[in-house]
Design a protein around this motif. Structure first.
Motif, PDB file in Angstrom:
ATOM      1  N   THR A 125       0.841  -1.201   0.000  1.00 22.90           N
ATOM      2  CA  THR A 125       0.000   0.000   0.000  1.00 22.90           C
ATOM      3  C   THR A 125       0.871   1.244   0.000  1.00 22.90           C
ATOM      4  O   THR A 125       1.850   1.329   0.743  1.00 22.90           O
ATOM      5  N   ASP A 126       0.491   2.193  -0.837  1.00 20.29           N
ATOM      6  CA  ASP A 126       1.120   3.510  -0.790  1.00 20.29           C
ATOM      7  C   ASP A 126       0.411   4.290   0.311  1.00 20.29           C
ATOM      8  O   ASP A 126      -0.770   4.648   0.181  1.00 20.29           O
ATOM      9  N   LEU A 127       1.110   4.542   1.374  1.00 19.70           N
ATOM     10  CA  LEU A 127       0.489   5.171   2.540  1.00 19.70           C
ATOM     11  C   LEU A 127       0.086   6.622   2.284  1.00 19.70           C
ATOM     12  O   LEU A 127      -0.628   7.227   3.069  1.00 19.70           O
ATOM     13  N   LEU A 128       0.571   7.169   1.184  1.00 22.15           N
ATOM     14  CA  LEU A 128       0.219   8.552   0.854  1.00 22.15           C
ATOM     15  C   LEU A 128      -0.885   8.631  -0.195  1.00 22.15           C
ATOM     16  O   LEU A 128      -1.289   9.735  -0.577  1.00 22.15           O
ATOM     17  N   ALA A 129      -1.341   7.492  -0.632  1.00 15.13           N
ATOM     18  CA  ALA A 129      -2.340   7.484  -1.705  1.00 15.13           C
ATOM     19  C   ALA A 129      -3.590   8.253  -1.289  1.00 15.13           C
ATOM     20  O   ALA A 129      -4.115   8.061  -0.192  1.00 15.13           O
ATOM     21  N   GLY A 130      -4.029   9.125  -2.134  1.00 17.35           N
ATOM     22  CA  GLY A 130      -5.273   9.852  -1.903  1.00 17.35           C
ATOM     23  C   GLY A 130      -5.164  11.012  -0.941  1.00 17.35           C
ATOM     24  O   GLY A 130      -6.163  11.660  -0.646  1.00 17.35           O
ATOM     25  N   LEU A 131      -3.990  11.288  -0.453  1.00 18.85           N
ATOM     26  CA  LEU A 131      -3.859  12.381   0.518  1.00 18.85           C
ATOM     27  C   LEU A 131      -3.423  13.664  -0.183  1.00 18.85           C
ATOM     28  O   LEU A 131      -2.465  13.665  -0.949  1.00 18.85           O
ATOM     29  N   ASP A 132      -4.138  14.742   0.098  1.00 20.26           N
ATOM     30  CA  ASP A 132      -3.772  16.040  -0.465  1.00 20.26           C
ATOM     31  C   ASP A 132      -2.750  16.728   0.424  1.00 20.26           C
ATOM     32  O   ASP A 132      -3.011  17.000   1.586  1.00 20.26           O
ATOM     33  N   HIS A 133      -1.597  16.996  -0.116  1.00 21.36           N
ATOM     34  CA  HIS A 133      -0.575  17.744   0.606  1.00 21.36           C
ATOM     35  C   HIS A 133      -0.323  17.217   2.015  1.00 21.36           C
ATOM     36  O   HIS A 133      -0.477  17.951   3.004  1.00 21.36           O
ATOM     37  N   PRO A 134       0.015  15.967   2.126  1.00 25.10           N
ATOM     38  CA  PRO A 134       0.240  15.436   3.479  1.00 25.10           C
ATOM     39  C   PRO A 134       1.545  15.950   4.095  1.00 25.10           C
ATOM     40  O   PRO A 134       2.481  16.315   3.384  1.00 25.10           O
ATOM     41  N   ASN A 135       1.555  15.984   5.395  1.00 25.33           N
ATOM     42  CA  ASN A 135       2.783  16.234   6.148  1.00 25.33           C
ATOM     43  C   ASN A 135       3.358  14.861   6.490  1.00 25.33           C
ATOM     44  O   ASN A 135       2.637  14.000   6.998  1.00 25.33           O
ATOM     45  N   VAL A 136       4.632  14.668   6.228  1.00 22.63           N
ATOM     46  CA  VAL A 136       5.214  13.335   6.404  1.00 22.63           C
ATOM     47  C   VAL A 136       6.540  13.440   7.150  1.00 22.63           C
ATOM     48  O   VAL A 136       7.351  14.332   6.879  1.00 22.63           O
ATOM     49  N   MET A 137       6.725  12.542   8.081  1.00 23.89           N
ATOM     50  CA  MET A 137       8.016  12.503   8.802  1.00 23.89           C
ATOM     51  C   MET A 137       8.471  11.056   8.938  1.00 23.89           C
ATOM     52  O   MET A 137       7.679  10.173   9.255  1.00 23.89           O
ATOM     53  N   ASP A 138       9.763  10.828   8.710  1.00 24.14           N
ATOM     54  CA  ASP A 138      10.343   9.492   8.851  1.00 24.14           C
ATOM     55  C   ASP A 138      11.240   9.488  10.077  1.00 24.14           C
ATOM     56  O   ASP A 138      12.180  10.280  10.178  1.00 24.14           O
ATOM     57  N   CYS A 139      10.917   8.602  11.037  1.00 23.74           N
ATOM     58  CA  CYS A 139      11.772   8.432  12.228  1.00 23.74           C
ATOM     59  C   CYS A 139      12.373   7.042  12.203  1.00 23.74           C
ATOM     60  O   CYS A 139      11.642   6.043  12.201  1.00 23.74           O
ATOM     61  N   LYS A 140      13.688   6.968  12.163  1.00 23.57           N
ATOM     62  CA  LYS A 140      14.351   5.658  12.151  1.00 23.57           C
ATOM     63  C   LYS A 140      14.490   5.178  13.590  1.00 23.57           C
ATOM     64  O   LYS A 140      14.982   5.894  14.443  1.00 23.57           O
ATOM     65  N   MET A 141      14.057   3.939  13.828  1.00 23.82           N
ATOM     66  CA  MET A 141      13.966   3.436  15.198  1.00 23.82           C
ATOM     67  C   MET A 141      15.169   2.582  15.597  1.00 23.82           C
ATOM     68  O   MET A 141      15.802   1.941  14.761  1.00 23.82           O
ATOM     69  N   GLY A 142      15.421   2.566  16.914  1.00 26.05           N
ATOM     70  CA  GLY A 142      16.451   1.689  17.467  1.00 26.05           C
ATOM     71  C   GLY A 142      17.707   2.429  17.897  1.00 26.05           C
ATOM     72  O   GLY A 142      17.932   3.575  17.517  1.00 26.05           O
ATOM     73  N   VAL A 143      18.518   1.759  18.721  1.00 22.12           N
ATOM     74  CA  VAL A 143      19.739   2.377  19.247  1.00 22.12           C
ATOM     75  C   VAL A 143      20.941   2.190  18.334  1.00 22.12           C
ATOM     76  O   VAL A 143      22.015   2.723  18.595  1.00 22.12           O
ATOM     77  N   ARG A 144      20.760   1.413  17.277  1.00 17.23           N
ATOM     78  CA  ARG A 144      21.836   1.272  16.282  1.00 17.23           C
ATOM     79  C   ARG A 144      21.174   0.988  14.937  1.00 17.23           C
ATOM     80  O   ARG A 144      20.045   0.478  14.884  1.00 17.23           O
ATOM     81  N   THR A 145      21.896   1.303  13.856  1.00 18.95           N
ATOM     82  CA  THR A 145      21.312   1.124  12.521  1.00 18.95           C
ATOM     83  C   THR A 145      22.127   0.157  11.669  1.00 18.95           C
ATOM     84  O   THR A 145      21.969   0.115  10.457  1.00 18.95           O
TER      85      THR A 145
END
Ligand code: ATP
Ligand code: I3P
Length: 452
Positions: A224-244
């Motif tokens: 699923t495209d989580l942005l599908a159908g949304l007009d001008h969404p505000n989006v933020m990506d937070c990477k989780m965990g104490v190491r990557t």
């Protein structure tokens, strides 16, 4: 708020009406963190490390010193071509020839024409999104306007513009698919995770998995495209965990250290004093050393999450958060992101608490080391949601082993600090919601008639 805030149905959001959707030893200079050291001798991670200097919201799970040689045998040498492929073989490894979005040099604004290549016009209903990225921008001109068009291979008059943005990750990893879905380059590992998640308590918190699709000889995971159908969404990506980085990446780097000039250059652009003298001399750095530096410069080590990118409804976008580390800076960014709208914060908190509850009963979560996974925050028109994305580096544990996700990592225990990071994220958002409003958000369970 966006100028136009059309009311969308829950279907538009891809959400169900129930509120949940299926849809040489030299210590690297650091920002007051526990030391991350890359030495000429390969050592096991120390069991005990200095606590983080920055105040953590909770008792910090310690991220111990990990040592990895970066000079392939103790003597400096010319960088070999193989050093630069970023590479290490392994089951979790994706094709890495495409740079990550937060790498330097990606263009923030592409003209529409740039996006319509011959190849794209000939493709069958699929459009590459490789230009549709949120690029790193300088601190001085932080918010940069971003055009986010997906061009479908239709006639010019039928051009379709879609608000889709890739805030992090590797360029060229995504393609548009049939409306409402997105294709991500196949990683067997991620595919397996999506399959396992189908019957797990987390299923309502991840994009709906729609199988594997072949296109132009390449395989993709369709979701699923989580942005599908949304007009001008505000989006933020937070990477989780104490190491990557994965423990197996450390092991491989010790066995076969590979210097990467691209990572050295990326580090230099952010922090000229970041590389050790040896790394300066070699003009190269191993990936785990780079990743450790990334984790320590940002809030990953100290809070168990970090902000990767933010795109606002007005099209402005930032990914220059490599040095965003303090709780206060993060609170400020959250407040800017929601434009001080406490109700949005409450909605996010509600969803984060639901994710936390699900994680606590999830069999999948217990049995996986979850590395490099993100929470994608999306709000528009007063409504908000959070999704778990990116399982490319999430790996199953050996039979019988489980993780707690909220205890300190020591090399060998594979703990990732995901749950601990989530607790800190919740506390940080609560602080962002409380400050100035006098409202308590703790135990504030919203039961609104929102569509999700
Ligand atoms: N299902 C989705 N719907 C909408 N946007 C998405 C979806 N999945 C990913 N994205 C966007 O793409 C970005 C990168 O996604 P993801 O982290 O899965 O890519 P990646 O190449 O695996 O990243 P990394 O290199 O950090 O592991 C996200 O920050 C988000 O902006
Ligand atoms: O965010 P930055 O500073 O641009 O750094 C990248 C980021 O940490 C990615 O998560 C990582 O990919 P993986 O998570 O897949 O390891 C990538 O490694 P890569 O260059 O080897 O792709 C790094 O370059």
């Amino acid at each position: 708020m966006p100028k136009e805030c059309r009311r969308k149905s829950s279907k538009d959001f891809g959400f169900s009406g129930t509120g949940i959707s299926d849809g040489g030893r030299v210590e690297r200079r650091t920002a007051g963190r526990s030391p991350q050291i890359c030495t000429e001798h390969i050592q096991k991670a120390a069991i005990v490390a200095a606590p983080p200097a920055a105040p953590a919201l909770m008792d910090a799970p310690l991220v111990p010193q990990v040592t990895i040689t970066s000079d392939a045998g103790g003597t400096s040498r010319e960088i070999q071509e193989e050093d630069l492929d970023g590479a290490v073989d392994g089951t979790l490894r994706r094709k890495l020839s495409n740079s990550s979005i937060s790498s330097t040099g990606s263009s923030a604004v592409e003209s529409e024409d740039d996006l319509l290549s011959d190849t794209e016009t000939q493709s069958k209903g699929l459009v590459t999104l490789e230009h549709l990225v949120c690029a790193e921008v300088s601190e001085s001109k932080a918010w940069k306007k971003l055009k986010t068009y997906i061009r479908w291979p239709l006639q010019a008059s039928q051009k379709k513009k879609v608000n889709w943005v890739q805030l992090a990750g590797h360029k060229g990893n995504f393609k548009a698919a049939e409306e409402g879905t997105i294709l991500k380059k196949l990683s067997e590992n991620e595919k397996k995770c999506f399959e396992d998640l189908q019957n797990d308590a987390l299923v309502h918190f991840v994009p709906r998995y729609q199988g594997i699709v072949e296109n132009d000889g390449e395989s993709f995971v369709q979701m699923t495209d989580l942005l599908a159908g949304l007009d001008h969404p505000n989006v933020m990506d937070c990477k989780m965990g104490v190491r990557t980085y994965l423990e197996e990446e450390l092991v491989r780097a010790r066995d076969r250290p590979k210097l990467r000039e691209d990572l050295y250059k990326k580090m230099m652009e952010v922090d000229r004093e970041g590389p050790t003298p040896q790394e300066h001399f070699q003009r190269g750095i191993t990936k785990p050393c780079y990743m450790q530096w990334r984790d320590s410069m940002s809030s990953t080590n100290t809070l168990g999450f970090r902000i990767e990118g933010i795109k606002k409804y007005d099209g402005t976008c930032r990914t220059d958060f490599k040095k965003t580390r303090s709780k206060q800076d993060i609170i400020k960014l959250f407040k800017e992101f929601v434009e001080e709208d406490v109700s949005i914060i409450k909605s996010y908190l509600e969803r984060l608490r639901a994710i936390r509850d699900a994680l606590k009963i999830s069999v999948f979560f217990k049995k996986h080391e979850v590395i490099g996974s993100s929470l994608l925050f999306i709000h528009v028109c007063g409504r908000a949601n959070v999704w778990m994305i990116d399982f490319g580096k999430t790996s199953a544990l050996p039979e019988g082993q489980t993780l707690r996700h909220d205890v300190p990592w020591q090399e060998g225990n594979r703990e990732d600090g995901y749950l601990w990071g989530l607790e800190n994220l919740i506390l940080t958002l609560e602080a962002a919601g409380n400050e100035g409003s006098g409202e308590e958000t703790e135990n504030n369970s919203l039961t609104t008639d929102r569509d999700f």
